[in-house]
Motif scaffolding. Structure first.
Motif, short mmCIF file in Angstrom:
data_model
loop_
_atom_site.label_atom_id
_atom_site.label_comp_id
_atom_site.label_asym_id
_atom_site.label_seq_id
_atom_site.Cartn_x
_atom_site.Cartn_y
_atom_site.Cartn_z
N THR A 139 -9.53 5.40 -4.55
CA THR A 139 -9.14 4.25 -3.70
C THR A 139 -9.78 2.97 -4.21
OG1 THR A 139 -11.03 4.31 -2.16
CG2 THR A 139 -9.17 5.76 -1.64
N LYS A 160 -13.05 6.42 6.28
CA LYS A 160 -12.70 5.09 5.78
C LYS A 160 -13.91 4.45 5.11
CE LYS A 160 -10.93 1.07 5.12
NZ LYS A 160 -9.76 0.78 4.29
N ARG A 161 -15.03 4.52 5.80
CA ARG A 161 -16.25 3.87 5.32
C ARG A 161 -16.72 4.46 3.99
NH1 ARG A 161 -22.24 3.89 7.30
NH2 ARG A 161 -22.76 1.68 7.09
N ILE A 182 -13.47 -6.75 1.15
CA ILE A 182 -14.72 -5.99 1.33
C ILE A 182 -15.39 -6.33 2.66
CG2 ILE A 182 -15.16 -5.59 -1.13
CD1 ILE A 182 -17.22 -7.84 -1.08
N GLN A 183 -15.21 -7.53 3.13
CA GLN A 183 -15.80 -7.91 4.42
C GLN A 183 -14.96 -7.40 5.60
OE1 GLN A 183 -18.33 -8.93 5.91
NE2 GLN A 183 -17.74 -10.03 7.75
N ASN A 184 -13.68 -7.47 5.48
CA ASN A 184 -12.84 -7.27 6.67
C ASN A 184 -12.04 -5.99 6.71
OD1 ASN A 184 -13.55 -9.68 7.89
ND2 ASN A 184 -12.08 -10.83 6.65
N ASP A 185 -11.87 -5.34 5.61
CA ASP A 185 -10.88 -4.26 5.58
C ASP A 185 -11.39 -2.96 5.00
OD1 ASP A 185 -8.45 -5.77 6.51
OD2 ASP A 185 -9.08 -7.02 4.84
N GLU A 186 -12.68 -2.82 4.86
CA GLU A 186 -13.17 -1.59 4.24
C GLU A 186 -14.09 -0.80 5.17
OE1 GLU A 186 -14.39 -2.47 0.16
OE2 GLU A 186 -12.30 -2.96 -0.32
N GLY A 187 -14.02 -1.12 6.43
CA GLY A 187 -14.70 -0.30 7.45
C GLY A 187 -16.19 -0.14 7.24
N GLY A 188 -16.81 -1.12 6.59
CA GLY A 188 -18.26 -1.01 6.37
C GLY A 188 -18.62 -0.25 5.11
N ALA A 189 -17.64 0.02 4.27
CA ALA A 189 -17.93 0.77 3.04
C ALA A 189 -18.93 0.06 2.11
CB ALA A 189 -16.65 1.09 2.29
N GLU A 205 -21.48 -1.69 2.92
CA GLU A 205 -22.82 -1.42 3.45
C GLU A 205 -23.19 0.05 3.24
OE1 GLU A 205 -20.42 -3.08 5.01
OE2 GLU A 205 -21.22 -5.00 5.72
N VAL A 247 -9.39 1.59 11.89
CA VAL A 247 -10.50 2.08 11.06
C VAL A 247 -10.85 1.15 9.92
CG1 VAL A 247 -10.09 4.53 11.54
CG2 VAL A 247 -9.00 3.45 9.55
N HIS A 248 -10.01 0.17 9.66
CA HIS A 248 -10.29 -0.74 8.56
C HIS A 248 -11.35 -1.78 8.93
CE1 HIS A 248 -6.85 1.08 6.64
NE2 HIS A 248 -6.20 0.91 7.77
N ARG A 249 -11.46 -2.03 10.21
CA ARG A 249 -12.41 -3.04 10.66
C ARG A 249 -13.63 -2.37 11.29
NH1 ARG A 249 -10.50 -8.41 11.15
NH2 ARG A 249 -12.72 -8.73 11.47
N VAL A 250 -14.80 -2.85 10.95
CA VAL A 250 -15.99 -2.41 11.65
C VAL A 250 -15.88 -2.87 13.11
CG1 VAL A 250 -18.49 -2.69 11.81
CG2 VAL A 250 -17.39 -2.51 9.56
N THR A 257 -11.15 0.76 -2.23
CA THR A 257 -12.42 0.60 -1.52
C THR A 257 -13.53 1.29 -2.28
OG1 THR A 257 -11.37 0.37 0.64
CG2 THR A 257 -13.62 1.20 0.62
N ALA A 258 -13.27 2.49 -2.75
CA ALA A 258 -14.29 3.21 -3.52
C ALA A 258 -14.63 2.45 -4.80
CB ALA A 258 -13.80 4.61 -3.85
N ASN A 273 0.81 -1.22 0.00
CA ASN A 273 0.00 0.00 0.00
C ASN A 273 0.84 1.26 0.00
OD1 ASN A 273 -2.74 -0.29 -0.16
ND2 ASN A 273 -2.91 -1.03 1.92
N LYS A 312 -23.09 -3.65 10.61
CA LYS A 312 -22.80 -5.02 10.20
C LYS A 312 -23.20 -5.99 11.31
CE LYS A 312 -18.85 -5.74 7.83
NZ LYS A 312 -19.10 -6.40 6.54
N GLY A 371 -14.69 5.21 1.63
CA GLY A 371 -13.70 4.92 0.60
C GLY A 371 -12.77 6.09 0.34
N GLY A 396 -26.80 0.50 7.74
CA GLY A 396 -25.69 -0.30 7.25
C GLY A 396 -24.73 -0.86 8.28
#
Lengths: 333, 333, 333, 333
Positions: free
Chosen positions: A57, B227-228, A84-91, A93, C127-130, A59-60, A7, C100, B230, C98
């Motif tokens: 990004t 973060k959320r 998308i499940q673990n590292d995007e902070g709920g993005a 959703e 911040v990466h994790r919900v 994530t976006a 990164n 989780k 993106g 949204g």
């Protein structure tokens, strides 16, 4: 000596040159000549007509794609270890307005038609259950594994059969293609992929990813969502120029190959310590806390992935001397 | 000769230098040394302890601020001609999960305590009506007007009295401060502002704005929202470096003054044609379609704001010769 | 002979009487005398000051509670077989914007401190994790198991230790209390529960559930959310009257006990076929497709839960003769 | 003597009978025989094939309709005094995930093609501006005015021309039809309306409104949204039975006519005091605070609408003696 993540890698000189060269007044947003060149540039690369949006990004890119493929009341099948499940902070959703990620299994963070079916076949088609609307896979995966075109196509066929959208998180798409030696087309639209998050930031760019739509009709709405998400940069030319620089002269794949080669070298040294086969630019290996500490004391920086497991990541700019040193250090453990 | 918008201006050489200088491997996201220097740098500028997040667009800065100040079931009072209402593609509603923008009046896109009260006093405090939770003003405004510290403080006092959050969209904050000659502190936290979208992109930066929180307790949650959304760039150092370069040596205010001076020159030429007093870097003037066409035929590019009204925008890099030429052309109309 | 669900049971005569008695003009929404009596009525039942909102469905009660306890960027730990995860069509994600759902394990759909810790301890606080913000349990569970006060308190202590909200889905709270013989207080606020979805619809009411807040400060905002969700019925008196009728004279617990007794009778007949101990009004038993078909041919209606497994549900109005007949039929299989 | 609102009126005896008659076990949710009869019943009433969902509130009906017609990034044109803008606590924004209400003018809360065009023609079709996707009108309006079929059709033609969805909030649809003497068809689908919130709660029902879709393809998705909003009642038969009872024997229109007649009587007494022509069941009249106080002292309850303006609302169960007394009292002012 940094093996922590790709990164934070530096910018490739050709990309920096392109950024500097774009420092001319032009139309704002994505009306400039660089942004306008993206569709043609990537259509040529993929051998088919695509529509492309730059985004800042990964994530976006991922979440705009998911929002294009899944309504708020739907679900997206993904691996339980996916980004998308673990590292995007709920993005996901946030962008989908609350769609549900439906977690499937698979070795090395790879989904298979079987593991996908295990999830979706258990869902009764009534209003009480959220229904699946899309599948998202990552290639190369979060564990540095790759899907080959046949594997992607098998999932693509299932997606088509069930009427599901199909997204590929390609944050490390370059590493996958470099590994497989296939065409970008074979790994995407020819295998049923409808939207690709084509990553450049881990691979030599500064701040630009390309969201590539193979399926017509998704890009226009996504342009509105991109704006609505505050992602429409005023000076898009600086992002577009990065993508163009990465694609021209095949810089993207050359860089991916460089990173892969470093990882392969480390894999050779790791032997039985490997948790997964090394197919891209990530190496997961077993190491006791003492061993990890020993490596750190020698100046190597990396991520403690899980108990007794460390992650080494290489990038296009990883120093070959550092790799050699780390390989030796691993052997010496 | 481009007077269309300040959005597409070039990057100031010192900013480009800073970007190039940041091209070293460091920690990803906002853990790098540049990002970590932001709080101290802007705390010094504002003469108080602030918390700062870089973001890639002004829309993102504005909408993260609104989400910090207003719950989904609340409302934000803003001018009916404000950027958040008209030019952000619904981003405020996206980021706040559906808060309502409550449109107030005011000359030159400026709110006043009276026009704000006219909106909020009409809202019965029951569950049937969305309740106001925040006020957002733009300084300089969308019509190139500025609020002076007293005007901001009067709104700040109302906000405090009614328990409302107070946000300032400072996409052209530099132009306002340059015009007023006041301290940044006087125009913000000393007048009750809790969050500022401090704009740099229109003023010499490439892709970085600073979201500045004067009120404690808002930044941490906003980091999660960033973060959320993106917006957490992998290589934040390139954004932070831009902000630092703009603030160091007062580049931001020098650039704002440059743009203002160009606008003032045009204003002098425009005379009775002016729709609003020119206080920043935007000039709205009356021109018939024929007159507009005549200016265009002479090589000037600008925006048709409304019927019989055109908008001229200057920037830090506007060519003085172009300004002189346009001033002459306006006089000659 | 219907053992399909308690959802479709009839209305208890005393509840219907109360509905008819409420057919007088009064203030709309929740300003009427019945609605206003709810706080006092349930405060007495729970032996502490509570705030109560009527809502028309259990899903609405659950999801309003979750929205009160968890921000959009947060997570709610729940059992992977919970109603909020599997049977509410994505309503938790809708109401929370949204958040989780974080799926934990546990026998009989019961969470334990250990299974909760297994989920939340694996989440890095970045911040990466919900991040988890709340825990939600169901009592009686979706498999007809009950948490006793000690079990709830153990989870409540964990919630407090970690700063997590604590919600109980009590769609079958009556059955749990009837089974345990404890006070409603012991099973809720005395064990750390902050919000309870107190179910009546499965237990003799027509269209009213009570959302009970033990923690101050949550009800007012929730009233706004209830309105915003289109749940603020014009004639709330008809809902409030149902709740009052159910609570007065302990009708709720008497009905719960009736349903439990029917289930216990069936459990006695089922013997080794039982999948779970029967502690409330649901009986899960192993039955081959042929056996299920045989029962159906005798006039019994029920739900095929999983392969080789059927679910029998009793209610307050289940006919004792039907129960006896079904018990005999099971024995005869 | 209550003229405050029709929201709190009693239940018509035939509706209560229908509720009691529905007190039989049947399938849960909307699988019962009453719910299944709705499509046919209302298709006959409207003279075309419609799809119908019961919902417990008018707000829910309106907002589900808007969500079906407008994406999150779109806008809905409505009157600035409409119920969806002012009286639903932000529910439109909640259900649509943040669509923007675009406020238009018009006498008596009635939109016209001209006032709609004034709003939408000012919106540039670019990504910076939220684009209109639907129009929503209320008939009878919030000021007791009615649109006749020609007026609706003119708006319907504009909607079709511009590709906009068309929704009618018919909380007082019965009053409008009773006034106009037209067919329900003429006022809806024959004039371009795609979705109708058909109100019963103000007109003799307890807790049921009908969301009627004339445009195919909207109902199925809306069933998912209804569930996701926590609106899918377990025992839908009690709602469906109310709608059926209201439609059978034309009870709905008879009740609407009763309410209208009371309002007309009051209008006759009010003379010059009338703010708007009285066309349905609402009477707005000018009254000084002293006059309002005098009426209240005589036992009349009503709403202070604005300074110097009061609102009187009649319902199907308004007592004729009360009306006569109020009429006399108004004359005597």
């Amino acid at each position: 000596m940094r093996f922590f993540s790709d990164n934070a890698a530096r910018i490739h000189p050709k990309v920096m040159e392109a950024i500097v060269a774009a420092d001319q007044m032009d139309t704002a947003y994505d009306g400039d000549r660089w942004s306008k060149a993206l569709d043609a540039c990537l259509s040529e690369l993929f051998g088919t007509q695509v529509e492309v949006l730059w985004v800042p990004t990964g994530t976006a890119a991922n979440c705009l794609a998911l929002a294009a493929l899944c309504p708020p009341y739907g679900g997206v099948v993904c691996h339980r270890d996916s980004h998308i499940q673990n590292d995007e902070g709920g993005a996901p959703e946030f962008y989908t307005h609350g769609a549900k990620l439906m977690l499937a299994d698979g070795e090395g963070a790879k989904l298979t038609p079987d593991t996908i079916r295990a999830v979706i076949d258990a869902i009764a088609n009534d209003v009480h259950r959220v229904q699946p609307h899309a599948i998202s896979i990552t290639n190369a995966t979060e564990y540095g594994r790759v899907y080959n075109p046949e594997e992607v196509a098998a999932i693509g066929a299932l997606a088509k059969e069930r009427g599901l959208g199909f997204h590929m998180d390609g944050a490390r798409f370059a590493n996958a293609v470099a590994r497989l030696g296939c065409t970008p087309a074979a790994l995407t639209w020819q295998s049923g992929v409808e939207a690709l998050s084509f990553g450049f930031v881990k691979n030599g760019a500064m701040s630009a990813e390309a969201l590539v739509f193979f399926k017509p009709g998704l890009a226009d709405v996504t342009r509105r969502r991109r704006k609505r998400a505050g992602l429409l940069m005023s000076k898009g030319r600086y992002l577009a120029a990065q993508v163009l620089a990465m694609v021209e002269n095949d810089l993207w794949i050359a860089n991916g190959a460089l990173a892969n080669a470093c990882a392969e070298r480390l894999a050779g040294a790791a032997g039985d310590r490997l948790v997964y086969p090394v197919e891209a630019n990530e190496v997961f290996l077993r190491a006791t806390p003492e061993e990890a500490a020993k490596l750190r004391s020698q100046g190597f920086d990396f991520y403690d992935w899980a108990e007794g497991e460390i992650r080494l990541v290489t990038a296009w700019d990883t120093d070959a001397h550092h790799v050699a040193a780390l390989a030796d250090a691993i052997v010496a453990l």
